[in-house]
Design a protein around this motif. Structure first.
Motif, PDB file in Angstrom:
ATOM      1  N   GLU A  61      41.573  89.106  39.955  1.00 20.14           N
ATOM      2  CA  GLU A  61      40.895  88.866  41.237  1.00 20.14           C
ATOM      3  C   GLU A  61      39.425  88.505  41.027  1.00 20.14           C
ATOM      4  OE1 GLU A  61      40.717  88.427  45.315  1.00 20.14           O
ATOM      5  OE2 GLU A  61      42.524  88.829  44.154  1.00 20.14           O
ATOM      6  N   LYS A  62      38.739  89.262  40.175  1.00 17.86           N
ATOM      7  CA  LYS A  62      37.308  89.030  39.915  1.00 17.86           C
ATOM      8  C   LYS A  62      37.025  87.628  39.389  1.00 17.86           C
ATOM      9  CE  LYS A  62      35.650  91.884  36.966  1.00 17.86           C
ATOM     10  NZ  LYS A  62      35.170  92.940  36.083  1.00 17.86           N
ATOM     11  N   THR A  63      37.968  87.080  38.641  1.00 21.69           N
ATOM     12  CA  THR A  63      37.764  85.762  38.038  1.00 21.69           C
ATOM     13  C   THR A  63      38.336  84.632  38.900  1.00 21.69           C
ATOM     14  OG1 THR A  63      39.742  86.104  36.672  1.00 21.69           O
ATOM     15  CG2 THR A  63      37.606  86.616  35.665  1.00 21.69           C
ATOM     16  N   GLY A  64      38.729  84.964  40.140  1.00 22.62           N
ATOM     17  CA  GLY A  64      39.151  83.936  41.089  1.00 22.62           C
ATOM     18  C   GLY A  64      40.625  83.593  41.083  1.00 22.62           C
ATOM     19  N   GLY A  65      41.453  84.434  40.479  1.00 19.81           N
ATOM     20  CA  GLY A  65      42.868  84.104  40.355  1.00 19.81           C
ATOM     21  C   GLY A  65      43.719  84.307  41.599  1.00 19.81           C
ATOM     22  N   GLU A  66      43.266  85.169  42.508  1.00 18.55           N
ATOM     23  CA  GLU A  66      44.040  85.468  43.712  1.00 18.55           C
ATOM     24  C   GLU A  66      45.489  85.852  43.364  1.00 18.55           C
ATOM     25  OE1 GLU A  66      43.587  82.375  46.690  1.00 18.55           O
ATOM     26  OE2 GLU A  66      41.471  82.142  46.180  1.00 18.55           O
ATOM     27  N   PRO A  67      45.675  86.914  42.569  1.00 22.97           N
ATOM     28  CA  PRO A  67      47.028  87.296  42.142  1.00 22.97           C
ATOM     29  C   PRO A  67      47.911  87.701  43.309  1.00 22.97           C
ATOM     30  CG  PRO A  67      45.463  89.037  41.611  1.00 22.97           C
ATOM     31  CD  PRO A  67      44.666  87.851  42.076  1.00 22.97           C
ATOM     32  N   SER A  88      42.839  76.095  39.424  1.00 27.31           N
ATOM     33  CA  SER A  88      42.710  76.990  38.279  1.00 27.31           C
ATOM     34  C   SER A  88      41.538  77.951  38.525  1.00 27.31           C
ATOM     35  CB  SER A  88      42.476  76.154  37.019  1.00 27.31           C
ATOM     36  OG  SER A  88      42.743  76.913  35.881  1.00 27.31           O
ATOM     37  N   PRO A  89      41.703  79.243  38.256  1.00 24.93           N
ATOM     38  CA  PRO A  89      40.669  80.229  38.584  1.00 24.93           C
ATOM     39  C   PRO A  89      39.271  79.850  38.069  1.00 24.93           C
ATOM     40  CG  PRO A  89      42.663  81.342  37.905  1.00 24.93           C
ATOM     41  CD  PRO A  89      42.887  79.871  37.647  1.00 24.93           C
ATOM     42  N   LYS A  90      38.307  79.848  38.989  1.00 30.58           N
ATOM     43  CA  LYS A  90      36.938  79.420  38.658  1.00 30.58           C
ATOM     44  C   LYS A  90      36.297  80.235  37.553  1.00 30.58           C
ATOM     45  CE  LYS A  90      35.757  77.321  43.055  1.00 30.58           C
ATOM     46  NZ  LYS A  90      34.897  77.346  44.234  1.00 30.58           N
ATOM     47  N   SER A  94      36.236  76.201  31.624  1.00 26.24           N
ATOM     48  CA  SER A  94      35.307  75.846  30.542  1.00 26.24           C
ATOM     49  C   SER A  94      35.521  76.730  29.314  1.00 26.24           C
ATOM     50  CB  SER A  94      33.856  75.924  31.010  1.00 26.24           C
ATOM     51  OG  SER A  94      33.611  74.977  32.020  1.00 26.24           O
ATOM     52  N   LEU A  95      36.777  76.902  28.951  1.00 28.39           N
ATOM     53  CA  LEU A  95      37.143  77.706  27.790  1.00 28.39           C
ATOM     54  C   LEU A  95      38.001  76.874  26.847  1.00 28.39           C
ATOM     55  CD1 LEU A  95      38.420  80.850  29.736  1.00 28.39           C
ATOM     56  CD2 LEU A  95      36.173  80.582  28.676  1.00 28.39           C
ATOM     57  N   CYS A  96      37.745  76.972  25.548  1.00 29.27           N
ATOM     58  CA  CYS A  96      38.667  76.336  24.616  1.00 29.27           C
ATOM     59  C   CYS A  96      39.879  77.248  24.449  1.00 29.27           C
ATOM     60  CB  CYS A  96      37.986  76.003  23.292  1.00 29.27           C
ATOM     61  SG  CYS A  96      37.238  77.373  22.442  1.00 29.27           S
ATOM     62  N   TYR A  97      40.872  76.813  23.691  1.00 29.11           N
ATOM     63  CA  TYR A  97      42.163  77.485  23.694  1.00 29.11           C
ATOM     64  C   TYR A  97      42.168  78.864  23.019  1.00 29.11           C
ATOM     65  CZ  TYR A  97      47.140  78.284  23.375  1.00 29.11           C
ATOM     66  OH  TYR A  97      48.392  78.835  23.484  1.00 29.11           O
ATOM     67  N   ASP A  98      41.682  78.964  21.782  1.00 32.62           N
ATOM     68  CA  ASP A  98      41.751  80.245  21.072  1.00 32.62           C
ATOM     69  C   ASP A  98      40.515  80.446  20.197  1.00 32.62           C
ATOM     70  OD1 ASP A  98      42.256  78.535  18.901  1.00 32.62           O
ATOM     71  OD2 ASP A  98      44.364  79.072  18.750  1.00 32.62           O
ATOM     72  N   ARG A 184      39.170  72.782  33.836  1.00 32.83           N
ATOM     73  CA  ARG A 184      40.362  73.350  33.195  1.00 32.83           C
ATOM     74  C   ARG A 184      40.156  74.831  32.918  1.00 32.83           C
ATOM     75  NH1 ARG A 184      41.867  70.481  28.191  1.00 32.83           N
ATOM     76  NH2 ARG A 184      42.256  68.877  29.737  1.00 32.83           N
ATOM     77  N   GLY A 185      41.091  75.632  33.402  1.00 32.32           N
ATOM     78  CA  GLY A 185      41.056  77.064  33.155  1.00 32.32           C
ATOM     79  C   GLY A 185      42.411  77.536  32.675  1.00 32.32           C
ATOM     80  N   PHE A 186      42.800  78.716  33.102  1.00 25.64           N
ATOM     81  CA  PHE A 186      44.154  79.192  32.784  1.00 25.64           C
ATOM     82  C   PHE A 186      44.614  80.167  33.854  1.00 25.64           C
ATOM     83  CE2 PHE A 186      41.725  82.613  30.832  1.00 25.64           C
ATOM     84  CZ  PHE A 186      42.521  83.746  30.967  1.00 25.64           C
ATOM     85  N   ARG A 187      45.923  80.186  34.025  1.00 24.17           N
ATOM     86  CA  ARG A 187      46.565  81.111  34.965  1.00 24.17           C
ATOM     87  C   ARG A 187      47.265  82.198  34.162  1.00 24.17           C
ATOM     88  NH1 ARG A 187      46.854  79.187  40.095  1.00 24.17           N
ATOM     89  NH2 ARG A 187      46.131  77.052  40.315  1.00 24.17           N
ATOM     90  N   GLY A 188      47.243  83.400  34.718  1.00 21.40           N
ATOM     91  CA  GLY A 188      47.866  84.515  34.025  1.00 21.40           C
ATOM     92  C   GLY A 188      49.022  85.105  34.806  1.00 21.40           C
ATOM     93  N   LEU A 189      49.796  85.894  34.085  1.00 20.22           N
ATOM     94  CA  LEU A 189      50.968  86.557  34.639  1.00 20.22           C
ATOM     95  C   LEU A 189      50.903  88.031  34.229  1.00 20.22           C
ATOM     96  CD1 LEU A 189      54.352  85.201  35.088  1.00 20.22           C
ATOM     97  CD2 LEU A 189      54.311  87.088  33.471  1.00 20.22           C
TER      98      LEU A 189
END
Length: 192
Positions: A61-67, A88-90, A94-98, A184-189
């Protein structure tokens, strides 16, 4: 304020916990099309006995994901929460992959990487199949894109995968794992 107990579990302060539960309940009731035939009372009961999972939902939620709840695993008896923000959560762009990709950058390094951030939040990065299933509920990422889990053989060659929704179609693309973009961001589960 987030606090750690003596056993190093991540928990929310009581006021934060109640505020988050109210946000989740409101979102759940407003978006019943994502979870037909589910009852908030049963979801809440699972959350009440999973303080660490509630902490992870707060991070989402804090990172804008609206779970929100998008499914239920009958075998494991777990509700499945996913980031349902339109784009994608705000707070996760601006993150690279790993870490390997982050460390390979000589200039203009981003602050973090997707894999480490997801791990620190206690959530899973979506697979391509999970991303496509999410898109069946609603249209997401019509202006942004989201990194997804990348097969080891692609990653070993320096690549990483991401998806978006354009022209009523879900596209899977590739990029160098060290690349990053403001859109580009990422979504989580999270399973609870």
């Amino acid at each position: 304020m987030t606090r750690n107990t003596s056993s190093d579990k991540k928990e929310l302060a009581k006021e934060q916990r109640e505020q988050l539960l109210e946000i989740l309940k409101t979102r759940f009731e407003k978006n019943m099309s994502r979870h037909k035939d589910f009852e908030w009372v049963k979801v809440r009961a699972k959350l009440d006995v999973n303080a660490e999972k509630l902490w992870s939902l707060n991070e989402m939620e804090k990172t804008g994901g609206e779970p929100d709840v998008i499914g239920y695993d009958e075998n494991k008896e777990e509700y499945i929460f996913c980031d349902c923000s339109t784009e994608s959560p705000k707070g996760r762009r601006s993150l690279c992959y790993d870490r390997e990709a982050l460390e390979s950058r000589k200039k203009h390094k981003p602050e973090n990487n997707v894999i480490d951030m997801a791990l620190s939040m206690g959530i899973e990065l979506l697979t391509e199949e999970q991303y496509r299933a999410l898109q069946e509920l609603e249209n997401f990422d019509m202006k942004t894109s989201s990194w997804i889990q990348t097969p080891a053989d692609i990653r070993e060659l320096g690549g990483a995968l991401f998806c978006d929704n354009r022209f009523n179609h879900i596209f899977v693309y590739h990029n160098g794992a060290d690349s990053y973009y403001a859109s580009r961001g990422f979504r989580g589960l999270l399973r609870v």
